[in-house]
Design an enzyme around this catalytic site. Structure first.
Site, PDB file in Angstrom:
ATOM      1  N   ASP A  15      42.146   9.431  -1.666  1.00  0.00           N
ATOM      2  CA  ASP A  15      42.349  10.447  -2.807  1.00  0.00           C
ATOM      3  C   ASP A  15      41.934   9.586  -3.895  1.00  0.00           C
ATOM      4  O   ASP A  15      41.864   8.307  -3.816  1.00  0.00           O
ATOM      5  CB  ASP A  15      43.514  11.242  -2.786  1.00  0.00           C
ATOM      6  CG  ASP A  15      43.322  12.686  -3.485  1.00  0.00           C
ATOM      7  OD1 ASP A  15      42.459  12.770  -4.391  1.00  0.00           O
ATOM      8  OD2 ASP A  15      44.384  13.547  -3.311  1.00  0.00           O
ATOM      9  N   ILE A  16      41.880  10.399  -5.271  1.00  0.00           N
ATOM     10  CA  ILE A  16      41.690   9.596  -6.445  1.00  0.00           C
ATOM     11  C   ILE A  16      42.945   9.851  -7.157  1.00  0.00           C
ATOM     12  O   ILE A  16      43.040   9.259  -8.272  1.00  0.00           O
ATOM     13  CB  ILE A  16      40.483   9.958  -7.322  1.00  0.00           C
ATOM     14  CG1 ILE A  16      40.482  11.549  -7.391  1.00  0.00           C
ATOM     15  CG2 ILE A  16      39.145   9.512  -6.605  1.00  0.00           C
ATOM     16  CD1 ILE A  16      39.381  11.955  -8.359  1.00  0.00           C
ATOM     17  N   ARG A  17      43.780  10.465  -6.662  1.00  0.00           N
ATOM     18  CA  ARG A  17      45.228  10.764  -7.229  1.00  0.00           C
ATOM     19  C   ARG A  17      46.371  10.112  -6.452  1.00  0.00           C
ATOM     20  O   ARG A  17      46.036   9.748  -5.243  1.00  0.00           O
ATOM     21  CB  ARG A  17      45.401  12.411  -7.465  1.00  0.00           C
ATOM     22  CG  ARG A  17      44.806  12.919  -8.317  1.00  0.00           C
ATOM     23  CD  ARG A  17      45.206  14.627  -8.489  1.00  0.00           C
ATOM     24  NE  ARG A  17      44.938  15.205  -6.893  1.00  0.00           N
ATOM     25  CZ  ARG A  17      44.815  16.469  -6.998  1.00  0.00           C
ATOM     26  NH1 ARG A  17      44.727  17.185  -8.050  1.00  0.00           N
ATOM     27  NH2 ARG A  17      44.814  16.814  -5.764  1.00  0.00           N
ATOM     28  N   ASP A  33      36.856   7.138  -4.440  1.00  0.00           N
ATOM     29  CA  ASP A  33      36.131   8.046  -4.940  1.00  0.00           C
ATOM     30  C   ASP A  33      35.043   8.425  -4.569  1.00  0.00           C
ATOM     31  O   ASP A  33      33.935   7.508  -4.177  1.00  0.00           O
ATOM     32  CB  ASP A  33      35.706   7.452  -6.554  1.00  0.00           C
ATOM     33  CG  ASP A  33      35.151   8.315  -7.356  1.00  0.00           C
ATOM     34  OD1 ASP A  33      34.749   9.346  -7.082  1.00  0.00           O
ATOM     35  OD2 ASP A  33      35.172   8.018  -8.621  1.00  0.00           O
ATOM     36  N   ILE A  34      34.517   9.747  -4.247  1.00  0.00           N
ATOM     37  CA  ILE A  34      33.424  10.117  -3.401  1.00  0.00           C
ATOM     38  C   ILE A  34      32.057   9.828  -4.182  1.00  0.00           C
ATOM     39  O   ILE A  34      30.982   9.634  -3.569  1.00  0.00           O
ATOM     40  CB  ILE A  34      33.457  11.620  -3.208  1.00  0.00           C
ATOM     41  CG1 ILE A  34      32.569  12.146  -2.014  1.00  0.00           C
ATOM     42  CG2 ILE A  34      33.083  12.305  -4.614  1.00  0.00           C
ATOM     43  CD1 ILE A  34      33.162  11.347  -0.758  1.00  0.00           C
ATOM     44  N   TYR A 122      29.622  26.422  -6.361  1.00  0.00           N
ATOM     45  CA  TYR A 122      30.233  25.800  -5.037  1.00  0.00           C
ATOM     46  C   TYR A 122      29.475  26.430  -3.984  1.00  0.00           C
ATOM     47  O   TYR A 122      29.338  25.592  -2.953  1.00  0.00           O
ATOM     48  CB  TYR A 122      31.565  26.652  -5.128  1.00  0.00           C
ATOM     49  CG  TYR A 122      32.483  26.460  -3.930  1.00  0.00           C
ATOM     50  CD1 TYR A 122      32.870  25.090  -3.484  1.00  0.00           C
ATOM     51  CD2 TYR A 122      33.025  27.481  -3.166  1.00  0.00           C
ATOM     52  CE1 TYR A 122      33.807  25.275  -2.393  1.00  0.00           C
ATOM     53  CE2 TYR A 122      33.761  27.376  -2.211  1.00  0.00           C
ATOM     54  CZ  TYR A 122      34.109  26.039  -1.760  1.00  0.00           C
ATOM     55  OH  TYR A 122      34.987  26.117  -0.511  1.00  0.00           O
ATOM     56  N   LYS A 126      27.402  24.146  -0.884  1.00  0.00           N
ATOM     57  CA  LYS A 126      27.808  24.153   0.362  1.00  0.00           C
ATOM     58  C   LYS A 126      26.518  24.521   1.451  1.00  0.00           C
ATOM     59  O   LYS A 126      26.420  24.040   2.389  1.00  0.00           O
ATOM     60  CB  LYS A 126      28.913  25.228   0.821  1.00  0.00           C
ATOM     61  CG  LYS A 126      30.258  24.667   0.166  1.00  0.00           C
ATOM     62  CD  LYS A 126      30.644  23.390   0.846  1.00  0.00           C
ATOM     63  CE  LYS A 126      32.137  23.065   0.557  1.00  0.00           C
ATOM     64  NZ  LYS A 126      32.571  21.792   1.073  1.00  0.00           N
TER      65      LYS A 126
END
Length: 300
Positions: A15-17, A33-34, A122, A126
């Site tokens: 995650d980034i968190r 980080d993606i 979004y 997708k």
């Protein structure tokens, strides 16, 4: 679930968190980080990754509030993952969504293959993911697998800015205040699924033999209900729950463009998908999780 299945040291979470204690101490956790392509490649190479589950995304209502960020995370992030997966011969899972359909799609039921013209960033991102994954499969032989999730309901995560999140919020509010204000109309029918079914489906499609899959992206379904039907089921457990409706125009417009029912016959035929939770089981399970937490809190 995956750690139970594959062994805890064989599943790396990222995650980034900062992770909660139960996540951090349950097995390997790393910062990823993606949007950092170099770091993602490093992670794959250093850990000899073979399967990648790509869950980074800004959801529907949040994405509409910040289109540039949604475009970066949902589209640029996907491109990074596709290139790394193709380069290193990974099996790649990317979730799609009911949001990948739009007002011109057939809504009741919505088949796997039909017109897709979503009206949210979004949804657009997708559809892009579904088509890019399929393209990479045919162009580079990438083992890309994708499921269109309905609204996912879970007791151990907070609502995250999605249009279907009312179906999680109602449980928290029923227990905490006995009052719930819904931001969709009472008769808005949408496909939904309990988290355990969602994870089971994901694992099953990833483990299915490649020759069993007739397509790269499948609808999966469990139940469809309206806010009113959910509220009635919840009131069997919390009879004093007061439900009011204050319709959010943005979320309602999104919901009105989405499927009411998913046709998932191909998933059931190709790799044996079947769900375990219908609406009564879902509500009972949610209360058994959240209710026990709240009783402990009240006792404290």
């Amino acid at each position: 679930l995956y750690r139970k299945h594959f062994g805890k040291n064989n599943v790396i979470l990222s995650d980034i968190r900062k992770p909660a204690d139960n996540v951090f101490y349950s097995g390997p956790f790393i910062y990823a980080d993606i949007l950092d392509y170099k770091n993602l490649r490093e992670i794959v190479v250093n850990n000899r990754i073979t399967w990648l589950f790509h869950y980074s995304a800004l959801l529907s209502a949040v994405g509409e509030a910040n289109v540039p960020l949604a475009r970066a995370v949902n589209i640029t992030g996907l491109h990074n993952v596709l290139d790394i997966a193709a380069e290193h011969n990974l099996r790649l899972f990317v979730p799609s969504t009911i949001g990948a359909f739009g007002p011109t799609s057939p809504r009741d039921p919505t088949p796997d293959l039909c017109i897709q013209r979503p009206r949210t960033i979004y949804g657009v991102s997708k559809v892009h993911a579904e088509l890019m994954g399929e393209y990479y499969h045919y162009r580079y032989g990438l083992d890309f697998r994708c499921l269109r999730y309905p609204g996912i309901i879970s007791a151990d995560s907070q609502p995250g800015g999605g249009t279907t999140d009312y179906a999680v919020q109602i449980f928290h509010d029923a227990i905490k205040t006995g009052k719930f204000q819904c931001n969709l109309k009472p008769d808005t029918r949408l496909p939904m699924m309990y988290i355990d079914d969602c994870l089971k489906a994901t694992l099953e499609v990833m483990e299915a033999p490649a020759e069993a899959l007739s397509m790269r992206t499948y609808n999966i379904s469990a139940m469809s209900f309206t806010p009113e039907e959910l509220a009635q089921e919840v009131q069997k457990h919390v009879p004093e729950l007061q439900v009011t409706y204050n319709v959010d125009k943005v979320r309602q417009a999104i919901a009105d463009s989405w499927p009411m029912n998913f046709d998932d016959r191909n998933a059931r035929r190709d790799w044996g998908w079947k769900h375990d939770y219908d609406l009564p089981e879902l509500v009972t399970t949610m209360f058994s999780f959240l209710g026990s937490d709240s009783r402990i809190a009240q006792a404290n």
